[in-house]
Design a protein around this motif. Sequence first.
Motif, PDB file in Angstrom:
ATOM      1  N   ARG A 180      20.859   2.326 -40.919  1.00  0.00           N
ATOM      2  CA  ARG A 180      20.204   2.973 -39.780  1.00  0.00           C
ATOM      3  C   ARG A 180      20.537   4.454 -39.825  1.00  0.00           C
ATOM      4  O   ARG A 180      21.672   4.837 -40.161  1.00  0.00           O
ATOM      5  N   THR A 181      19.579   5.273 -39.529  1.00  0.00           N
ATOM      6  CA  THR A 181      19.791   6.712 -39.571  1.00  0.00           C
ATOM      7  C   THR A 181      19.036   7.370 -38.422  1.00  0.00           C
ATOM      8  O   THR A 181      18.555   6.681 -37.502  1.00  0.00           O
ATOM      9  N   ARG A 220       7.651  11.432 -45.525  1.00  0.00           N
ATOM     10  CA  ARG A 220       7.215  10.590 -44.411  1.00  0.00           C
ATOM     11  C   ARG A 220       5.708  10.318 -44.473  1.00  0.00           C
ATOM     12  O   ARG A 220       5.236   9.258 -44.052  1.00  0.00           O
ATOM     13  N   VAL A 228      10.483   0.706 -43.558  1.00  0.00           N
ATOM     14  CA  VAL A 228      11.261   1.260 -42.446  1.00  0.00           C
ATOM     15  C   VAL A 228      10.835   0.609 -41.136  1.00  0.00           C
ATOM     16  O   VAL A 228       9.640   0.461 -40.859  1.00  0.00           O
ATOM     17  N   LEU A 259      16.122  10.143 -42.004  1.00  0.00           N
ATOM     18  CA  LEU A 259      15.054   9.475 -42.739  1.00  0.00           C
ATOM     19  C   LEU A 259      14.296  10.472 -43.606  1.00  0.00           C
ATOM     20  O   LEU A 259      13.989  10.188 -44.776  1.00  0.00           O
ATOM     21  N   PRO A 312      15.504   5.006 -36.924  1.00  0.00           N
ATOM     22  CA  PRO A 312      14.831   4.093 -37.863  1.00  0.00           C
ATOM     23  C   PRO A 312      15.836   3.327 -38.732  1.00  0.00           C
ATOM     24  O   PRO A 312      16.913   3.831 -39.034  1.00  0.00           O
ATOM     25  N   SER A 372      15.962  10.381 -37.232  1.00  0.00           N
ATOM     26  CA  SER A 372      14.662  10.814 -37.728  1.00  0.00           C
ATOM     27  C   SER A 372      14.835  11.848 -38.849  1.00  0.00           C
ATOM     28  O   SER A 372      14.167  11.775 -39.880  1.00  0.00           O
ATOM     29  N   VAL A 422      16.244   1.576 -42.376  1.00  0.00           N
ATOM     30  CA  VAL A 422      15.649   1.647 -43.710  1.00  0.00           C
ATOM     31  C   VAL A 422      16.065   0.433 -44.543  1.00  0.00           C
ATOM     32  O   VAL A 422      17.248   0.071 -44.594  1.00  0.00           O
TER      33      VAL A 422
END
Length: 205
Positions: free
Chosen positions: A124-125, A141, A187, A130, A195, A127, A197
């Motif tokens: 999990r990270t 993206r 994602v 990501l 988000p 925005s 991943v």
Amino acid sequence: MTAAEHHVVPRQPPSSGSSEPSGPSGNGTPPQDRRSVIRRRLITLTIIVLLIGIPAGYLVISAGQSRRSGKDKEAEAAAQGLREDWPSGMQRRIFELPIPGNAVGVQYYETNNWKASRMYVKFRTTSAGLDRFLSGVGTGRAALETGKVTISERDVKITGWYFGPGVHWAGTVHKNKDPRPTQSITVNMTDPAAPVVYAVSAATP
């Protein structure tokens, strides 16, 4: 000359260098035993068969063990599940998975067999994290397709990951030329600020 005056010469014994035969074979030794000849030939044949057969058999067995070993390692990884830890820096470089430094809940494991090597990661990270991850992989993206799950059914069975309805999924596949790995990225964008991943990086030896 009278008989009395005739000198009788005594018979001389044969010399050691005489060519007169001294036995049935002509060399003073008995004829070779037939059983000894057969036994020596069998021993020679056995040695030849072993010298040729053992290496060939070893190669066949090794190839079979290599295939089984790869499958066993993959099955073992699947049984153990994802490891809750960061992959090493070298693993991340080899599989080109630049996990952002602010990632949390990082899980991974690696499988190797005679067909391909794979690295599975989940984290999990943010925005921004990501974006850094996608950029580091070599994509962005904009490449994420809404509603698309790019993790194969095979990899889903191995990982146990869930990609069902009720979640905002987005995915992409970033392909590279061999021997560089190809990354399948999906994602969970349900919470855009956090988000999750899922990535599988596969490299063919």
